[in-house]
Scaffold this motif. Structure first.
Motif, short mmCIF file in Angstrom:
data_model
loop_
_atom_site.label_atom_id
_atom_site.label_comp_id
_atom_site.label_asym_id
_atom_site.label_seq_id
_atom_site.Cartn_x
_atom_site.Cartn_y
_atom_site.Cartn_z
N SER A 1 -42.69 -20.50 34.71
CA SER A 1 -41.55 -20.99 35.48
C SER A 1 -41.29 -20.09 36.68
O SER A 1 -41.41 -18.87 36.60
CB SER A 1 -40.30 -21.07 34.60
OG SER A 1 -39.97 -19.80 34.06
N ILE A 2 -40.96 -20.74 37.81
CA ILE A 2 -40.57 -20.01 39.01
C ILE A 2 -39.05 -19.86 38.95
O ILE A 2 -38.31 -20.85 39.02
CB ILE A 2 -40.99 -20.76 40.28
CG1 ILE A 2 -42.52 -20.95 40.30
CG2 ILE A 2 -40.55 -20.00 41.53
CD1 ILE A 2 -43.03 -21.76 41.48
N ILE B 1 -39.63 -15.16 42.79
CA ILE B 1 -40.02 -15.07 44.19
C ILE B 1 -38.77 -15.28 45.04
O ILE B 1 -38.03 -16.24 44.83
CB ILE B 1 -41.09 -16.12 44.55
CG1 ILE B 1 -42.38 -15.82 43.77
CG2 ILE B 1 -41.36 -16.13 46.05
CD1 ILE B 1 -43.40 -16.93 43.85
N GLN B 2 -38.54 -14.38 45.98
CA GLN B 2 -37.40 -14.51 46.87
C GLN B 2 -37.85 -14.25 48.30
O GLN B 2 -38.94 -13.71 48.54
CB GLN B 2 -36.29 -13.54 46.47
CG GLN B 2 -35.67 -13.84 45.12
CD GLN B 2 -34.55 -12.89 44.75
OE1 GLN B 2 -34.44 -11.81 45.32
NE2 GLN B 2 -33.71 -13.28 43.81
N PHE C 1 -41.01 -10.58 43.41
CA PHE C 1 -40.12 -9.53 42.95
C PHE C 1 -40.34 -9.21 41.47
O PHE C 1 -40.02 -8.11 41.03
CB PHE C 1 -38.66 -9.94 43.17
CG PHE C 1 -38.18 -9.72 44.58
CD1 PHE C 1 -37.47 -8.58 44.92
CD2 PHE C 1 -38.46 -10.65 45.56
CE1 PHE C 1 -37.03 -8.38 46.22
CE2 PHE C 1 -38.02 -10.45 46.87
CZ PHE C 1 -37.32 -9.32 47.20
N TYR C 2 -40.86 -10.17 40.71
CA TYR C 2 -41.04 -9.94 39.27
C TYR C 2 -42.00 -10.97 38.71
O TYR C 2 -42.01 -12.12 39.13
CB TYR C 2 -39.68 -10.07 38.55
CG TYR C 2 -39.76 -10.08 37.04
CD1 TYR C 2 -39.84 -8.89 36.31
CD2 TYR C 2 -39.76 -11.29 36.34
CE1 TYR C 2 -39.91 -8.91 34.94
CE2 TYR C 2 -39.82 -11.31 34.95
CZ TYR C 2 -39.91 -10.11 34.25
OH TYR C 2 -39.97 -10.12 32.89
N SER C 3 -42.83 -10.53 37.77
CA SER C 3 -43.67 -11.48 37.04
C SER C 3 -43.96 -10.93 35.65
O SER C 3 -44.13 -9.72 35.47
CB SER C 3 -44.99 -11.74 37.79
OG SER C 3 -45.81 -10.60 37.79
N LYS C 4 -43.96 -11.82 34.70
CA LYS C 4 -44.34 -11.50 33.34
C LYS C 4 -45.16 -12.67 32.82
O LYS C 4 -44.63 -13.77 32.61
CB LYS C 4 -43.13 -11.26 32.45
CG LYS C 4 -43.51 -10.80 31.03
CD LYS C 4 -42.29 -10.43 30.21
CE LYS C 4 -42.71 -9.92 28.84
NZ LYS C 4 -41.53 -9.57 28.01
N ALA D 1 -46.42 -18.42 44.27
CA ALA D 1 -46.62 -18.39 42.82
C ALA D 1 -48.08 -18.65 42.46
O ALA D 1 -48.63 -18.00 41.57
CB ALA D 1 -45.71 -19.41 42.15
N VAL D 2 -48.70 -19.59 43.14
CA VAL D 2 -50.12 -19.87 42.88
C VAL D 2 -50.97 -18.66 43.24
O VAL D 2 -51.92 -18.32 42.53
CB VAL D 2 -50.58 -21.12 43.66
CG1 VAL D 2 -52.08 -21.31 43.52
CG2 VAL D 2 -49.85 -22.36 43.16
#
Length: 227
Positions: free
Chosen positions: A93-94, A119-120, A131-134, A160-161
């Motif tokens: 999820s974004i 994403i910002q 800014f963050y990903s898990k 995101a891709v």
């Protein structure tokens, strides 16, 4: 009984990139979208009816996953030659609006693993920034259902891709799922990633001068999470 007319706000499929697939344009679906677009719709009704659409989208996305032959034995002792999904899937999820689609995915796919990407907009460059990903450690070997309800310019979805590709996910193993898309964003997104499939519920008319989807439904996250 007279046949219902075609929805006027839906872009004709012939003008879409070949990798874009829409839900069947039924009167029921148009009624659901009419409810969630209405600015007077209560938060409770917005949650209920948007969740119905999300589940339809997830169900449709599963139709685009590859299958392999599978033979099973039924309780009668007979054999049945069916199919099974090839490979594992996960959702990504974004944030934050994409989180609203996670429940619909879990309702259809039990125990599915879900990752998150935040994403910002970078205030200095005005470009989308991670800014963050898990993400699941084995995401490179899975089919990924990328979740975000609104596709306007396509900037966040493209970023995101890129993040998924950096983790080894092939473009053709990504399916992007969203409720409403602008034609401009679709063309830009699909032009950048032609092997990626997009499952959308509705394609609106255009973006306005502020890059808002028209007619749209407003800020999905605000309507979903705020009173």
């Amino acid at each position: 009984m007279a046949a219902s007319t075609a929805p006027t706000s839906q872009t004709h499929p012939a003008s879409l990139p070949p990798s874009v697939f829409t839900l069947p344009q039924t009167a029921q679906l148009e009624a659901l979208y009419t409810i969630i677009r209405d600015k007077t719709t209560s938060r409770g009704d917005f949650l209920f009816y948007s969740d119905r659409i999300i589940r339809l989208l997830v169900e449709e996305s599963l139709n685009h996953l590859p299958v392999i032959p599978k033979i099973v034995e039924t309780p009668t002792g007979a054999t049945y030659e069916g199919v099974g999904f090839e490979g594992k899937i996960c959702g990504v999820s974004i944030l934050r609006a994409g989180e609203a689609m996670e429940a619909g995915l879990r309702e259809v796919c039990r125990s599915v693993r879900i990752g998150k990407i935040l994403i910002q907009r970078d205030e200095e460059t005005a470009l989308p920034k991670l800014f963050y990903s898990k993400l699941p450690e084995d995401i490179a070997s899975r089919y990924v259902l990328l979740l975000d309800p609104m596709l306007a310019t396509g900037g966040s979805a493209m970023k995101a891709v890129e993040v998924l590709q950096e983790q080894g996910v092939p473009e053709e193993r990504i399916i992007f799922i969203n409720l409403i898309a602008a034609p401009e964003g679709l063309k830009r997104f699909c032009g950048r990633f032609p092997s990626l499939r997009v499952i959308t519920g509705w394609i609106d008319k255009c973006l306005n001068e502020k890059s808002y989807i028209i007619p749209g439904l407003g800020d999905f996250g605000e309507r979903r999470y705020c009173e």
